[in-house]
Design an enzyme around this catalytic site. Structure first.
Site, short mmCIF file in Angstrom:
data_model
loop_
_atom_site.label_atom_id
_atom_site.label_comp_id
_atom_site.label_asym_id
_atom_site.label_seq_id
_atom_site.Cartn_x
_atom_site.Cartn_y
_atom_site.Cartn_z
N TRP A 174 22.42 -41.84 -37.56
CA TRP A 174 22.65 -40.42 -37.77
C TRP A 174 21.28 -39.80 -38.06
O TRP A 174 20.57 -40.28 -38.97
CB TRP A 174 23.59 -40.28 -38.98
CG TRP A 174 23.99 -38.90 -39.34
CD1 TRP A 174 24.47 -37.93 -38.50
CD2 TRP A 174 23.98 -38.33 -40.66
NE1 TRP A 174 24.76 -36.80 -39.23
CE2 TRP A 174 24.47 -37.02 -40.54
CE3 TRP A 174 23.62 -38.81 -41.92
CZ2 TRP A 174 24.60 -36.18 -41.65
CZ3 TRP A 174 23.76 -37.99 -43.01
CH2 TRP A 174 24.24 -36.68 -42.87
N ASP A 214 26.68 -46.12 -46.01
CA ASP A 214 27.19 -44.80 -45.65
C ASP A 214 28.61 -44.99 -45.11
O ASP A 214 28.81 -45.68 -44.11
CB ASP A 214 26.27 -44.17 -44.58
CG ASP A 214 26.60 -42.70 -44.36
OD1 ASP A 214 27.72 -42.29 -44.69
OD2 ASP A 214 25.73 -41.98 -43.84
N LYS A 252 35.76 -36.21 -42.36
CA LYS A 252 36.59 -36.55 -41.21
C LYS A 252 37.98 -37.03 -41.64
O LYS A 252 38.97 -36.60 -41.07
CB LYS A 252 35.95 -37.67 -40.36
CG LYS A 252 34.46 -37.62 -40.06
CD LYS A 252 33.86 -36.36 -39.72
CE LYS A 252 32.46 -36.35 -39.18
NZ LYS A 252 31.34 -36.15 -40.06
C1 LMR Z 1 27.89 -35.79 -36.80
O1 LMR Z 1 27.17 -36.78 -36.83
O2 LMR Z 1 28.13 -35.16 -35.76
C2 LMR Z 1 28.54 -35.29 -38.06
O3 LMR Z 1 28.38 -36.23 -39.07
C3 LMR Z 1 28.10 -33.93 -38.43
C4 LMR Z 1 26.73 -33.89 -39.03
O4 LMR Z 1 26.59 -33.46 -40.17
O5 LMR Z 1 25.77 -34.29 -38.37
#
Ligand code: LMR
Length: 395
Positions: free
Chosen positions: A127, A208, A243
């Site tokens: 992420w 996470d 989510k």
């Molecule tokens: C994503 O990865 O699309 C979600 O977790 C939203 C975000 O905050 O990035």
């Protein structure tokens, strides 16, 4: 003064929300930001949450401050969901309500930095906000390869090597389940091996946990966290309800710190409270209160679990259907999707192909090549495969 600031690019992932909203083509497909959608393309409020909100509206008597820890009942009600029934673990686990999972990751990073951690290991791709948060806190980030998207397998050797090469007192961030962005998770057996390697090398895990219930189910998705909680002297879990309770904009999350040494617990909690006070003082209450009401009421809890399970099944079905298109569009990793879990998968697409999908086909994909399977339906999946095969000609 402000002339000394550097220009910063807007967040590429979040930027897709606006681009998609402004696109007037009716056939548009949104595979961008990780937001669950029904087969009708909606992101409704969970019915269990709606009922809890109604209850809250009628019964909440005050909106007075709660303090930096937030709604203590909310985080407590999450304990059995996250850690199972083991009371001993519950007693050793400190909790702090945070604004979303992002707030929890930030608190975890700030806490370990205070405790003397200077370096954190991060499986890539991840992420994008992970590296950004760690960098902002001043931790040095060491990347390692998380997975090979083509085979759909985790690069477990790379993780073990990273832990072996780490210095004692380093931290590592791991995704509990539904890895964002690859969808490639560790098996239970691997989690046991990870725990052994972390213990042997004195590396602190931060997990996470943002998609519980959307991978293999509420219990199975928690296996990694529970194994680490039982074996590690210290563990941080950054939890998100975005989510799995559909509370995105209400910003609901929690940081859990499992601390085996009784003598460290009070210190750890006082530091977390001080860090929270310095950051946001107190977390927003409404969404966390609604989630607490759901978790504390047997009927609402059951309803929530059923809604979550239906989401999980829909995501799994979309994953399966898209993986079947591997022969139609080979070499971009569609076949490997079948090995993944949760909302996301990576496709091997060039930037030019991702741009062409958006401009010429109204298909929105994150710049990294990540797709959110939640944007797929039985109706639009055919058009997606068509678009992919046009953009990625079979040579
Ligand atoms: C994503 O990865 O699309 C979600 O977790 C939203 C975000 O905050 O990035």
């Amino acid at each position: 003064m402000f002339e000394h600031l550097e220009d910063k690019e807007p967040d590429k992932l979040l930027g897709l929300i606006k681009l998609y909203a402004n696109d007037t083509r009716s056939e548009k497909i949104d595979l961008g930001v990780g937001v669950y959608r029904t087969a009708e393309g909606k992101t409704p409020v969970f019915s269990a949450i709606k009922k809890a909100e109604r209850f809250l509206l009628e019964n909440q008597e005050s909106k007075s401050y709660l303090g930096p820890e937030g709604d203590a009942g909310f985080a407590e009600a999450l304990l059995p969901i996250v850690f199972g029934a083991d009371q001993e673990i519950h007693e050793k686990t400190l909790r702090l309500q945070t604004p979303g999972g992002t707030g929890a990751v930030r608190m975890a990073a700030a806490l370990v930095a205070r405790a003397g951690v200077t370096r954190i290991h991060l499986g890539l791709p991840s992420w994008p906000n992970h590296a950004q948060i760690f960098d902002d806190i001043g931790l040095s980030v060491n990347g390692f390869v998380h997975a090979d998207p083509a085979s759909g397998q985790a690069d477990f050797a790379a993780l073990l090597q990273t832990i072996e090469d780490a210095s004692p007192g380093d931290a590592v961030i791991l995704h509990a389940c539904c890895h964002n962005p690859t969808g490639i998770d560790y098996t239970t057996k691997r989690w046991e091996e990870i725990a052994s390697a972390l213990l042997e090398n004195g590396v602190l895990p931060i997990v996470d946990f943002a998609y519980q219930g959307l991978g293999s189910g509420l219990e199975d998705d928690a296996q990694g966290v529970r194994i680490l909680a039982a074996r590690m002297p210290e563990l941080l879990v950054a939890y998100s309800c975005d989510k799995n309770f559909g509370l995105y904009r209400d910003r609901v999350g929690a940081l859990f710190a499992v601390v085996q040494a009784e003598g460290s617990r009070a210190k750890c909690l006082s530091n977390l409270n001080e860090l929270a006070r310095a950051c946001w003082s107190m977390p927003p209450d409404h969404g966390a209160a609604a989630a607490r009401i759901v978790l504390e009421d047997e009927q609402l809890r059951r309803e929530w679990k059923e809604e979550l399970e239906a989401m999980r099944e829909r995501l799994q079905r979309m994953r399966y259907l898209l993986s079947k298109a591997d022969e139609q569009v080979p070499n971009i990793g569609l076949g490997a999707l079948a090995n993944g879990h949760g909302m996301f998968a990576m496709l091997e697409l060039s930037s030019a192909q991702i741009l062409s999908l958006r401009d010429d086909h109204a298909v929105y994909i994150a710049p990294s090549g990540r797709i959110s399977l939640a944007g797929l339906t039985e109706q639009n999946i055919y058009r997606l495969v068509q678009s992919l095969s046009e953009v990625c000609p079979h040579t």
